[in-house]
Write a protein that holds these residues in place. Structure first.
Motif, PDB file in Angstrom:
ATOM      1  N   PRO A  76       0.814  -1.222   0.000  1.00  0.00           N
ATOM      2  CA  PRO A  76       0.000   0.000   0.000  1.00  0.00           C
ATOM      3  C   PRO A  76       0.847   1.271   0.000  1.00  0.00           C
ATOM      4  O   PRO A  76       0.613   2.166  -0.824  1.00  0.00           O
ATOM      5  CB  PRO A  76      -0.819  -0.136   1.284  1.00  0.00           C
ATOM      6  CG  PRO A  76      -0.963  -1.596   1.472  1.00  0.00           C
ATOM      7  CD  PRO A  76       0.345  -2.188   1.004  1.00  0.00           C
ATOM      8  N   ALA A  77       1.839   1.354   0.880  1.00  0.00           N
ATOM      9  CA  ALA A  77       2.672   2.556   0.933  1.00  0.00           C
ATOM     10  C   ALA A  77       3.399   2.757  -0.397  1.00  0.00           C
ATOM     11  O   ALA A  77       3.521   3.879  -0.899  1.00  0.00           O
ATOM     12  CB  ALA A  77       3.682   2.435   2.076  1.00  0.00           C
ATOM     13  N   ARG A  79       2.333   1.870  -3.359  1.00  0.00           N
ATOM     14  CA  ARG A  79       1.412   2.309  -4.414  1.00  0.00           C
ATOM     15  C   ARG A  79       1.037   3.780  -4.284  1.00  0.00           C
ATOM     16  O   ARG A  79       0.571   4.393  -5.242  1.00  0.00           O
ATOM     17  CB  ARG A  79       0.139   1.457  -4.395  1.00  0.00           C
ATOM     18  CG  ARG A  79       0.400   0.081  -4.947  1.00  0.00           C
ATOM     19  CD  ARG A  79      -0.869  -0.648  -5.300  1.00  0.00           C
ATOM     20  NE  ARG A  79      -0.546  -1.993  -5.745  1.00  0.00           N
ATOM     21  CZ  ARG A  79      -1.290  -3.069  -5.497  1.00  0.00           C
ATOM     22  NH1 ARG A  79      -2.420  -2.929  -4.819  1.00  0.00           N
ATOM     23  NH2 ARG A  79      -0.934  -4.246  -5.928  1.00  0.00           N
ATOM     24  N   ARG A  80       1.222   4.337  -3.100  1.00  0.00           N
ATOM     25  CA  ARG A  80       0.888   5.750  -2.947  1.00  0.00           C
ATOM     26  C   ARG A  80       1.827   6.636  -3.742  1.00  0.00           C
ATOM     27  O   ARG A  80       1.544   7.808  -3.963  1.00  0.00           O
ATOM     28  CB  ARG A  80       0.943   6.147  -1.466  1.00  0.00           C
ATOM     29  CG  ARG A  80      -0.205   5.540  -0.706  1.00  0.00           C
ATOM     30  CD  ARG A  80      -0.159   5.825   0.767  1.00  0.00           C
ATOM     31  NE  ARG A  80      -1.044   4.886   1.450  1.00  0.00           N
ATOM     32  CZ  ARG A  80      -1.408   4.977   2.720  1.00  0.00           C
ATOM     33  NH1 ARG A  80      -0.951   5.964   3.452  1.00  0.00           N
ATOM     34  NH2 ARG A  80      -2.211   4.085   3.246  1.00  0.00           N
ATOM     35  N   CYS A  84      -2.228   5.906 -11.358  1.00  0.00           N
ATOM     36  CA  CYS A  84      -2.633   4.940 -12.375  1.00  0.00           C
ATOM     37  C   CYS A  84      -3.866   5.406 -13.125  1.00  0.00           C
ATOM     38  O   CYS A  84      -4.816   5.848 -12.511  1.00  0.00           O
ATOM     39  CB  CYS A  84      -3.013   3.641 -11.701  1.00  0.00           C
ATOM     40  SG  CYS A  84      -1.739   2.485 -11.824  1.00  0.00           S
ATOM     41  N   ALA A 104      -9.839   8.931  -2.948  1.00  0.00           N
ATOM     42  CA  ALA A 104      -8.452   8.451  -3.016  1.00  0.00           C
ATOM     43  C   ALA A 104      -7.613   9.026  -1.883  1.00  0.00           C
ATOM     44  O   ALA A 104      -6.685   8.375  -1.395  1.00  0.00           O
ATOM     45  CB  ALA A 104      -7.830   8.804  -4.363  1.00  0.00           C
ATOM     46  N   VAL A 107      -9.079   7.454   1.778  1.00  0.00           N
ATOM     47  CA  VAL A 107      -8.745   6.062   2.114  1.00  0.00           C
ATOM     48  C   VAL A 107      -7.272   5.871   2.411  1.00  0.00           C
ATOM     49  O   VAL A 107      -6.865   4.800   2.873  1.00  0.00           O
ATOM     50  CB  VAL A 107      -9.204   5.059   1.028  1.00  0.00           C
ATOM     51  CG1 VAL A 107     -10.702   5.124   0.862  1.00  0.00           C
ATOM     52  CG2 VAL A 107      -8.479   5.278  -0.271  1.00  0.00           C
ATOM     53  N   ILE A 108      -6.443   6.871   2.134  1.00  0.00           N
ATOM     54  CA  ILE A 108      -5.063   6.740   2.608  1.00  0.00           C
ATOM     55  C   ILE A 108      -4.839   7.632   3.821  1.00  0.00           C
ATOM     56  O   ILE A 108      -3.708   7.903   4.207  1.00  0.00           O
ATOM     57  CB  ILE A 108      -4.028   7.033   1.502  1.00  0.00           C
ATOM     58  CG1 ILE A 108      -4.150   8.469   1.002  1.00  0.00           C
ATOM     59  CG2 ILE A 108      -4.197   6.058   0.334  1.00  0.00           C
ATOM     60  CD1 ILE A 108      -2.995   8.879   0.118  1.00  0.00           C
ATOM     61  N   GLY A 109      -5.931   8.070   4.446  1.00  0.00           N
ATOM     62  CA  GLY A 109      -5.817   8.694   5.757  1.00  0.00           C
ATOM     63  C   GLY A 109      -5.698  10.200   5.758  1.00  0.00           C
ATOM     64  O   GLY A 109      -5.448  10.793   6.804  1.00  0.00           O
TER      65      GLY A 109
ATOM     66  N   ARG B   2     -11.028   9.004  10.203  1.00  0.00           N
ATOM     67  CA  ARG B   2     -10.982   7.657   9.643  1.00  0.00           C
ATOM     68  C   ARG B   2     -11.981   6.782  10.381  1.00  0.00           C
ATOM     69  O   ARG B   2     -12.645   5.952   9.795  1.00  0.00           O
ATOM     70  CB  ARG B   2      -9.581   7.063   9.793  1.00  0.00           C
ATOM     71  CG  ARG B   2      -8.533   7.875   9.092  1.00  0.00           C
ATOM     72  CD  ARG B   2      -7.196   7.207   9.167  1.00  0.00           C
ATOM     73  NE  ARG B   2      -7.030   6.311   8.050  1.00  0.00           N
ATOM     74  CZ  ARG B   2      -5.916   5.606   7.845  1.00  0.00           C
ATOM     75  NH1 ARG B   2      -4.934   5.680   8.684  1.00  0.00           N
ATOM     76  NH2 ARG B   2      -5.812   4.821   6.809  1.00  0.00           N
ATOM     77  N   GLY B 206      -3.539   2.712  -2.849  1.00  0.00           N
ATOM     78  CA  GLY B 206      -2.659   2.381  -1.741  1.00  0.00           C
ATOM     79  C   GLY B 206      -3.277   2.505  -0.368  1.00  0.00           C
ATOM     80  O   GLY B 206      -2.590   2.845   0.590  1.00  0.00           O
ATOM     81  N   PHE B 211      -7.393  -0.882   6.544  1.00  0.00           N
ATOM     82  CA  PHE B 211      -8.418   0.113   6.221  1.00  0.00           C
ATOM     83  C   PHE B 211      -9.444  -0.461   5.257  1.00  0.00           C
ATOM     84  O   PHE B 211     -10.646  -0.172   5.358  1.00  0.00           O
ATOM     85  CB  PHE B 211      -7.733   1.333   5.605  1.00  0.00           C
ATOM     86  CG  PHE B 211      -8.649   2.512   5.475  1.00  0.00           C
ATOM     87  CD1 PHE B 211      -8.876   3.350   6.545  1.00  0.00           C
ATOM     88  CD2 PHE B 211      -9.295   2.773   4.277  1.00  0.00           C
ATOM     89  CE1 PHE B 211      -9.720   4.435   6.433  1.00  0.00           C
ATOM     90  CE2 PHE B 211     -10.150   3.867   4.158  1.00  0.00           C
ATOM     91  CZ  PHE B 211     -10.354   4.701   5.242  1.00  0.00           C
TER      92      PHE B 211
END
Ligand SMILES: Nc1ncnc2c1ncn2[C@@H]1O[C@H](COP(=O)(O)OP(=O)(O)O)[C@@H](O)[C@H]1O
Ligand SMILES: [Mg+2]
Lengths: 226, 291
Positions: A76-77, A79-80, A84, A104, A107-109, B2, B206, B211
């Motif tokens: 995940p980290a 892909r940030r 794409c 987008a 969901v990564i915080g 979150r 990502g 999550f």
């Protein structure tokens, strides 16, 4: 920035490899086209770079990291740092343009406050100012792809991967999307684009890598199609 | 923020598939009620054993024609017996009085028995109630001894019945737990399918694995906890309506079931519900949300 070393990928149950001993290097800030007939292995390269599939042999390095040996919790980290874009846009149909891009981030915080600051900016950049609150079905194909580009770019990735981003678009719209990708490339982002579109390749005059049956048959700076 | 996102996803998820959610909660509740009931029986039997084994006595009934010598020699050997804790002599009169109070609300029974018809006996408390057999062998053939009755036998029968009720409750709990497990697995699959686009985008940009998975797992956990709460309600209702209500005559024989014991079951059931649902959800996701 991107390094493939003798990469061979054979899908389970496939009779022949989709990529066969492919080696290629791409520098930071480059704009590279992958061209070739359907089924030649172009999308497989994109999947390898995203760690969606792993090679049977060879090494894949992205951003100085060995993707092949990467532990799954680190993906995940990883892909940030990569944006794409696909032929079919992959937008969420029940969310507006704004919400698709904000999703987008969320969901990564990232907080809603960050989204409120960054999303309008990037939608403006891709030329969708004023259409933030339209749903995908209220947008043209080209506009939907702009939303997808905005979503890919909103995290300021080091690399932008595009798999036939103009495959569903008419020629004029395709040129507009190309200009957008070119602009993103000029901000320093490395762009790797898979395409069929000879017009675009010929107009852009960038590095062209041609694949046939899983092998690189041409690698030319400032190349043309065919 | 979150947390808010995850919680709203959970609520939307539970609501989207409300029939499945209800089925999931009901099976969980039934399974956990059974589990709670068997836990209560277990605790109850343990308590009763501790309570009664101290009070249990062996009754040595004496023959009507026993002589004073035989009686006093019997008492002497009982009192010096290392297995025996205490010896109480119960005369015919005392036996009759006991009998009268025991059956005071059934005069017909009392009238049928005359003073002197009931046998005299020694009531013997054992240091260790398990050693009944040894005591019996030592006194069974002695002069003047008629019958030896171990009260433990009676209790043992009650315990056996309670034990099989407990086993049945456990079996029912396991069967329902399997049904609950399958329902949770299926619900998660449906949820993962209906959110496949979101999940694909989340992977692409990502989002971390926890999550992506948390809303699904929490959906199952919320159902498990609701099931536990409903199951606990059923147990409490059972205590009020059955044990303290219609069956109270029967339960007077047993040691009373305290509310504190019932209350302890709530966290236990909630824990069991949470574990079953979250592990099932997590395992299902490993197959249906390959990262
Ligand atoms: N998941 C898969 N399983 C089996 N074979 C696949 C899979 N994906 C692609 N292939 C095969 O690999 C080859 C290359 O596919 P792909 O990289 O998608 O080609 P392109 O994008 O150039 O059209 C094709 O022959 C295709 O059939
Ligand atoms: Mg392709």
């Amino acid at each position: 920035m991107i390094q493939l070393e003798h990469v061979t990928k054979t899908y389970p149950k496939a009779s022949r490899p989709s990529l066969d001993e492919v080696s290629v290097g791409i520098e930071k800030g480059e704009f590279v086209f992958f061209i070739g007939p359907s089924g030649s292995g172009k999308s497989t390269i994109i999947k390898l770079l995203l760690h969606e599939v792993t090679p049977n042999r060879g090494r894949v390095h992205v951003n100085g990291r060995d993707v092949t040996a990467m532990r799954s919790w680190k993906i995940p980290a990883f892909r940030r740092q990569i944006g794409c874009v696909f032929q079919d846009f992959r937008l969420l149909p029940n969310r507006t343009a704004y919400e698709n891009v904000a999703f987008a981030l969320e969901v990564i915080g990232k907080t809603k406050a960050v989204a409120r600051r960054v999303v309008p900016e990037v939608l403006e950049l891709v030329g969708l100012g004023g259409k933030e609150h339209r749903y995908p079905h209220e947008l043209s194909g080209g506009e939907q792809q702009r939303v997808a580009v905005a979503r890919a770019f909103v995290n300021r990735p080091l690399i932008l991967l595009a798999d036939e981003p103009t495959g569903n678009l008419d020629p004029d719209t395709s040129i507009e999307i190309m200009r957008l990708l070119d602009r993103i490339n000029r901000t320093g982002t490395t762009v790797v684009m898979v395409t069929h579109d000879s017009n675009i390749v010929n107009q852009m005059r960038r590095r062209v890598i041609e694949i046939e049956s899983g092998r690189i048959v041409r690698d030319q700076a400032r190349g043309v199609y065919g | 923020m979150r947390l808010k996102y995850v919680m709203s996803e959970v609520m939307v998820g539970l609501w989207r598939n409300v029939t499945m959610t209800v089925a999931m909660i009901i099976t969980m509740a039934v399974s956990l009620t059974m589990l709670g009931a068997s836990g209560l029986i277990y605790a109850q039997v343990k308590d009763m054993k501790a309570y009664y084994y101290d009070k249990i006595e062996v009754a040595i009934f004496l023959k009507p024609e026993i002589t004073d010598d035989q009686r006093s020699s019997l008492e002497g050997s009982l009192k010096s017996d290392p297995l025996v804790r205490e010896v109480i002599y119960e005369s015919k009169d005392e036996a009759f009085k006991k009998f009268q109070t025991m059956f005071s609300d059934v005069p017909a029974v009392v009238d049928a028995v005359k003073p002197g018809q009931l046998p005299e006996s020694f009531r013997v408390g054992l240091k260790n109630p398990e050693q009944y057999q040894q005591v019996r062998e030592a006194y069974v053939g002695k002069d003047g001894v008629d019958q030896i009755i171990d009260q433990r036998n009676l209790l043992e029968k009650i315990f056996n019945i309670l034990g099989s009720v407990q086993t049945m409750a456990l079996v029912a709990a396991s069967v329902m737990a399997i049904a609950a497990l399958l329902l949770v697995g299926n619900t998660i699959q449906v949820a993962a399918y209906s959110k496949r686009r979101e999940v694909a985008v989340m992977k692409l940009v990502g989002a971390s694995n926890w999550f992506i998975q948390a809303p699904f797992v929490l959906e199952a956990v919320v159902a498990g906890i609701l099931g536990a709460i409903i199951g606990f309600g059923a147990l409490a209702l059972g205590k009020v309506l059955l044990l303290d209500g219609s069956l109270s005559e029967l339960t007077d024989l047993l040691t009373p079931l305290s509310w504190s014991k019932v209350l302890v079951m709530l966290p236990l059931m909630a824990l069991a519900g949470t574990l079953v649902s979250s592990i099932t959800a997590w395992v299902t996701l490993r197959f249906y949300l390959r990262v």
